[in-house]
Design a protein around this motif. Structure first.
Motif, PDB file in Angstrom:
ATOM      1  N   THR A   1      -0.869   5.555  -4.985  1.00 26.00           N
ATOM      2  CA  THR A   1      -0.508   6.499  -6.044  1.00 26.00           C
ATOM      3  C   THR A   1      -1.076   6.070  -7.386  1.00 26.00           C
ATOM      4  OG1 THR A   1       1.529   7.137  -4.894  1.00 26.00           O
ATOM      5  CG2 THR A   1       1.427   7.584  -7.258  1.00 26.00           C
ATOM      6  N   HIS A   2      -1.070   4.776  -7.660  1.00 22.03           N
ATOM      7  CA  HIS A   2      -1.498   4.262  -8.961  1.00 22.03           C
ATOM      8  C   HIS A   2      -3.015   4.068  -9.067  1.00 22.03           C
ATOM      9  CE1 HIS A   2       2.774   3.445  -9.636  1.00 22.03           C
ATOM     10  NE2 HIS A   2       2.465   3.328 -10.911  1.00 22.03           N
ATOM     11  N   THR A   3      -3.708   3.993  -7.937  1.00 18.13           N
ATOM     12  CA  THR A   3      -5.157   3.807  -7.972  1.00 18.13           C
ATOM     13  C   THR A   3      -5.864   5.147  -7.791  1.00 18.13           C
ATOM     14  OG1 THR A   3      -5.077   3.225  -5.609  1.00 18.13           O
ATOM     15  CG2 THR A   3      -5.184   1.414  -7.201  1.00 18.13           C
ATOM     16  N   HIS A   4      -7.130   5.165  -8.168  1.00 17.61           N
ATOM     17  CA  HIS A   4      -7.926   6.380  -8.081  1.00 17.61           C
ATOM     18  C   HIS A   4      -8.550   6.527  -6.700  1.00 17.61           C
ATOM     19  CE1 HIS A   4      -8.550   5.914 -12.722  1.00 17.61           C
ATOM     20  NE2 HIS A   4      -7.364   6.405 -12.426  1.00 17.61           N
ATOM     21  N   ASP A   5      -9.099   7.697  -6.455  1.00 19.43           N
ATOM     22  CA  ASP A   5      -9.703   7.955  -5.145  1.00 19.43           C
ATOM     23  C   ASP A   5     -10.930   7.092  -4.885  1.00 19.43           C
ATOM     24  OD1 ASP A   5      -7.775   9.778  -4.545  1.00 19.43           O
ATOM     25  OD2 ASP A   5      -9.064  11.546  -4.581  1.00 19.43           O
ATOM     26  N   ASN A   6     -11.488   6.485  -5.947  1.00 14.59           N
ATOM     27  CA  ASN A   6     -12.622   5.592  -5.733  1.00 14.59           C
ATOM     28  C   ASN A   6     -12.204   4.308  -5.030  1.00 14.59           C
ATOM     29  OD1 ASN A   6     -11.193   4.543  -7.893  1.00 14.59           O
ATOM     30  ND2 ASN A   6     -12.995   3.836  -9.013  1.00 14.59           N
TER      31      ASN A   6
ATOM     32  N   PRO B   1       6.841 -18.869   5.353  1.00 14.99           N
ATOM     33  CA  PRO B   1       7.548 -17.831   6.112  1.00 14.99           C
ATOM     34  C   PRO B   1       7.222 -16.440   5.572  1.00 14.99           C
ATOM     35  CG  PRO B   1       9.032 -19.628   5.517  1.00 14.99           C
ATOM     36  CD  PRO B   1       7.764 -19.862   4.770  1.00 14.99           C
ATOM     37  N   LEU B   2       7.209 -15.457   6.460  1.00 19.89           N
ATOM     38  CA  LEU B   2       6.886 -14.100   6.042  1.00 19.89           C
ATOM     39  C   LEU B   2       7.869 -13.569   5.006  1.00 19.89           C
ATOM     40  CD1 LEU B   2       5.766 -12.411   9.386  1.00 19.89           C
ATOM     41  CD2 LEU B   2       4.341 -13.054   7.442  1.00 19.89           C
ATOM     42  N   SER B   3       9.086 -14.102   4.985  1.00 17.82           N
ATOM     43  CA  SER B   3      10.068 -13.651   3.995  1.00 17.82           C
ATOM     44  C   SER B   3       9.672 -14.031   2.577  1.00 17.82           C
ATOM     45  CB  SER B   3      11.451 -14.241   4.305  1.00 17.82           C
ATOM     46  OG  SER B   3      11.417 -15.657   4.225  1.00 17.82           O
ATOM     47  N   GLN B   4       8.724 -14.960   2.446  1.00 21.80           N
ATOM     48  CA  GLN B   4       8.258 -15.372   1.126  1.00 21.80           C
ATOM     49  C   GLN B   4       7.050 -14.562   0.654  1.00 21.80           C
ATOM     50  OE1 GLN B   4       7.698 -19.620   0.769  1.00 21.80           O
ATOM     51  NE2 GLN B   4       9.640 -20.083   1.777  1.00 21.80           N
ATOM     52  N   SER B   5       6.771 -13.470   1.337  1.00 21.00           N
ATOM     53  CA  SER B   5       5.659 -12.609   0.952  1.00 21.00           C
ATOM     54  C   SER B   5       5.846 -12.114  -0.473  1.00 21.00           C
ATOM     55  CB  SER B   5       5.575 -11.413   1.901  1.00 21.00           C
ATOM     56  OG  SER B   5       4.628 -10.472   1.449  1.00 21.00           O
ATOM     57  N   PRO B   6       4.794 -12.169  -1.301  1.00 17.87           N
ATOM     58  CA  PRO B   6       4.909 -11.647  -2.660  1.00 17.87           C
ATOM     59  C   PRO B   6       5.097 -10.137  -2.636  1.00 17.87           C
ATOM     60  CG  PRO B   6       2.627 -12.117  -2.155  1.00 17.87           C
ATOM     61  CD  PRO B   6       3.435 -12.638  -0.998  1.00 17.87           C
ATOM     62  N   ALA B   7       5.746  -9.599  -3.637  1.00 19.36           N
ATOM     63  CA  ALA B   7       6.021  -8.171  -3.692  1.00 19.36           C
ATOM     64  C   ALA B   7       5.164  -7.501  -4.754  1.00 19.36           C
ATOM     65  CB  ALA B   7       7.497  -7.925  -3.999  1.00 19.36           C
ATOM     66  N   LEU B   8       4.708  -6.301  -4.456  1.00 23.23           N
ATOM     67  CA  LEU B   8       3.938  -5.541  -5.444  1.00 23.23           C
ATOM     68  C   LEU B   8       4.771  -5.285  -6.686  1.00 23.23           C
ATOM     69  CD1 LEU B   8       1.273  -4.047  -6.049  1.00 23.23           C
ATOM     70  CD2 LEU B   8       2.281  -2.010  -4.993  1.00 23.23           C
ATOM     71  N   GLY B   9       6.077  -5.153  -6.492  1.00 25.61           N
ATOM     72  CA  GLY B   9       6.966  -4.916  -7.623  1.00 25.61           C
ATOM     73  C   GLY B   9       7.077  -6.101  -8.564  1.00 25.61           C
TER      74      GLY B   9
ATOM     75  N   ALA C   1       3.374  -4.053  12.272  1.00 24.20           N
ATOM     76  CA  ALA C   1       4.206  -5.243  12.086  1.00 24.20           C
ATOM     77  C   ALA C   1       5.020  -5.177  10.793  1.00 24.20           C
ATOM     78  CB  ALA C   1       3.338  -6.495  12.094  1.00 24.20           C
ATOM     79  N   ALA C   2       4.510  -4.462   9.793  1.00 27.06           N
ATOM     80  CA  ALA C   2       5.217  -4.344   8.522  1.00 27.06           C
ATOM     81  C   ALA C   2       6.152  -3.136   8.480  1.00 27.06           C
ATOM     82  CB  ALA C   2       4.214  -4.246   7.374  1.00 27.06           C
ATOM     83  N   GLY C   3       6.225  -2.389   9.571  1.00 27.95           N
ATOM     84  CA  GLY C   3       7.125  -1.239   9.622  1.00 27.95           C
ATOM     85  C   GLY C   3       6.588  -0.002   8.934  1.00 27.95           C
ATOM     86  N   VAL C   4       5.267   0.065   8.725  1.00 27.89           N
ATOM     87  CA  VAL C   4       4.651   1.226   8.079  1.00 27.89           C
ATOM     88  C   VAL C   4       4.599   2.399   9.063  1.00 27.89           C
ATOM     89  CG1 VAL C   4       2.509   2.115   7.061  1.00 27.89           C
ATOM     90  CG2 VAL C   4       3.286  -0.205   6.529  1.00 27.89           C
ATOM     91  N   ASP C   5       4.915   3.593   8.576  1.00 28.06           N
ATOM     92  CA  ASP C   5       4.837   4.811   9.390  1.00 28.06           C
ATOM     93  C   ASP C   5       3.373   5.231   9.471  1.00 28.06           C
ATOM     94  OD1 ASP C   5       4.801   7.458  10.352  1.00 28.06           O
ATOM     95  OD2 ASP C   5       6.788   7.888   9.525  1.00 28.06           O
ATOM     96  N   ILE C   6       2.729   4.924  10.580  1.00 33.16           N
ATOM     97  CA  ILE C   6       1.299   5.150  10.719  1.00 33.16           C
ATOM     98  C   ILE C   6       0.945   6.627  10.581  1.00 33.16           C
ATOM     99  CG2 ILE C   6      -0.637   5.028  12.348  1.00 33.16           C
ATOM    100  CD1 ILE C   6       0.518   2.384  13.356  1.00 33.16           C
TER     101      ILE C   6
ATOM    102  N   GLU D   1       2.027  -4.720   1.440  1.00 32.79           N
ATOM    103  CA  GLU D   1       2.373  -5.030   2.827  1.00 32.79           C
ATOM    104  C   GLU D   1       3.184  -3.918   3.465  1.00 32.79           C
ATOM    105  OE1 GLU D   1       4.936  -8.446   5.320  1.00 32.79           O
ATOM    106  OE2 GLU D   1       4.609  -8.660   3.159  1.00 32.79           O
ATOM    107  N   HIS D   2       4.262  -3.514   2.807  1.00 31.66           N
ATOM    108  CA  HIS D   2       5.197  -2.539   3.374  1.00 31.66           C
ATOM    109  C   HIS D   2       4.836  -1.114   2.960  1.00 31.66           C
ATOM    110  CE1 HIS D   2       7.599  -5.894   4.697  1.00 31.66           C
ATOM    111  NE2 HIS D   2       7.597  -6.381   3.477  1.00 31.66           N
ATOM    112  N   GLY D   3       5.470  -0.157   3.587  1.00 32.68           N
ATOM    113  CA  GLY D   3       5.150   1.240   3.349  1.00 32.68           C
ATOM    114  C   GLY D   3       5.321   1.666   1.907  1.00 32.68           C
ATOM    115  N   ASP D   4       6.404   1.219   1.255  1.00 29.07           N
ATOM    116  CA  ASP D   4       6.622   1.611  -0.139  1.00 29.07           C
ATOM    117  C   ASP D   4       5.564   0.994  -1.049  1.00 29.07           C
ATOM    118  OD1 ASP D   4       7.643  -0.959   0.327  1.00 29.07           O
ATOM    119  OD2 ASP D   4       9.255  -0.745  -1.140  1.00 29.07           O
ATOM    120  N   GLU D   5       5.105  -0.210  -0.726  1.00 29.24           N
ATOM    121  CA  GLU D   5       4.056  -0.847  -1.521  1.00 29.24           C
ATOM    122  C   GLU D   5       2.720  -0.127  -1.338  1.00 29.24           C
ATOM    123  OE1 GLU D   5       5.757  -5.433  -1.568  1.00 29.24           O
ATOM    124  OE2 GLU D   5       4.634  -4.707   0.179  1.00 29.24           O
TER     125      GLU D   5
END
Length: 305
Positions: free
Chosen positions: A176-181, A121-129, A193-198, A166-170
């Motif tokens: 933010t944590h990765t470099h421009d490369n 189920p999508l609710s079991q998606s792993p979290a970046l946190g 579908a993930a509710g991201v503000d395009i 997956e989500h906007g905060d992730e």
């Protein structure tokens, strides 16, 4: 050559699903390539039926006048070392390099549920946190550096349903944590579908986007997916995704983003659908027409100039 090069490509997912073997399993690769060219696309991404030897694949592409735009790579940096990842990615990266691709799509498959992850189920998606993001970002940075140095490939990180970004905060935290490369594949369907503000992502992080996947989302199916906590695979079977212009997504921010000239590269039409319900040639042709009507594309003569 035009100052800004925008090319139209398509994913073979319109013909054959990479995970669900019964969806398009009977469609030959040659049919996929011929129909992609017939529908008016300039390039195509790799799929599971594509030979992984440049000397075999090159004449198949050249025979229909298609370029290799990129190809998905299932990475596991969330679970393993950079050294192990570099060993695993070598043949894939070399194939992309030999066939002239400039980006490699990276999908993070680490931390997924162990068995049949896309059937969970999508609710079991792993979290970046749930992981050490600083350590993870460092590994992605190193991989991106090596891909560019050794293969002349930009890493294009794919945010994705059921994956750790997956989500906007992730997405915000990852960028933010990765470099421009570390480039980004921006995928309209996964974002919506993930509710991201395009519009917000394009405004703040547009300079990181090196590849675009464009698909649409059927709002009624998305509501069903959320209400029933369906798996990603079940969502695909239910028809969650469709081609641009045939769903609920407002593509205006993406159209403006391209018009402003901040992006060079491929616009990849990608819609995981059942080919028995969405005949590939008709669907891909319709999508190509919609794309040409709404996006400013570089003509083939300009690309070759």
């Amino acid at each position: 050559m035009a100052l800004t090069t925008i090319k139209l490509g398509v994913s073979p997912l319109c013909w054959t699903n990479d995970v669900l073997e019964d969806l398009g399993g009977d469609i030959p690769l040659e049919t996929c390539l011929q129909q992609a060219a017939q529908a008016g696309y300039q390039g195509i991404e790799l799929g599971r039926k594509f030979p992984r030897d440049a000397d075999t694949l090159r004449p198949l592409l050249d025979g229909v006048g298609l370029q290799l735009a990129s190809g998905w790579y299932s990475g596991f940096l969330a679970d393993r070392s950079v050294e192990d990842e570099l060993e695993a990615v070598r043949d894939h990266a070399r194939l992309l390099q030999q066939l002239g691709a400039s980006v490699m799509v990276y999908g993070e498959c680490g931390q997924l549920p162990a068995e049949a992850p896309l059937d969970a189920p999508l609710s079991q998606s792993p979290a970046l946190g749930g992981i050490d993001i600083t350590r993870y970002a460092h590994k992605v940075n190193v991989l991106a550096d090596v891909l560019l140095r050794d293969y002349n490939l930009k890493l294009a990180y794919h945010h994705h349903l059921m994956m750790i970004v997956e989500h906007g905060d992730e997405l915000q935290a990852f960028l933010t944590h990765t470099h421009d490369n570390v480039g980004l594949v921006f995928d309209s369907g996964h974002a919506f579908a993930a509710g991201v503000d395009i519009a917000s992502v394009l405004e703040k992080w547009g300079h990181r986007i090196v590849h675009l996947h464009l698909k649409d989302v059927r709002s009624d199916v998305l509501a069903q997916v959320r209400a029933q906590d369906m798996s990603f695979n079940d969502a695909v079977r239910a028809g969650l995704f469709t081609v641009p212009g045939e769903g609920a997504i407002n593509f205006s921010p993406l159209i403006r983003f391209i018009e402003q000239g901040h992006y060079q590269g491929w616009l990849i039409v990608e819609a995981e659908q059942d080919p028995n319900r969405a005949p590939p040639l008709a669907t891909a042709t319709r999508a190509a027409g919609w794309m040409r009507e709404h996006f400013t594309l570089t003509q083939q003569s300009e690309v070759n100039a």
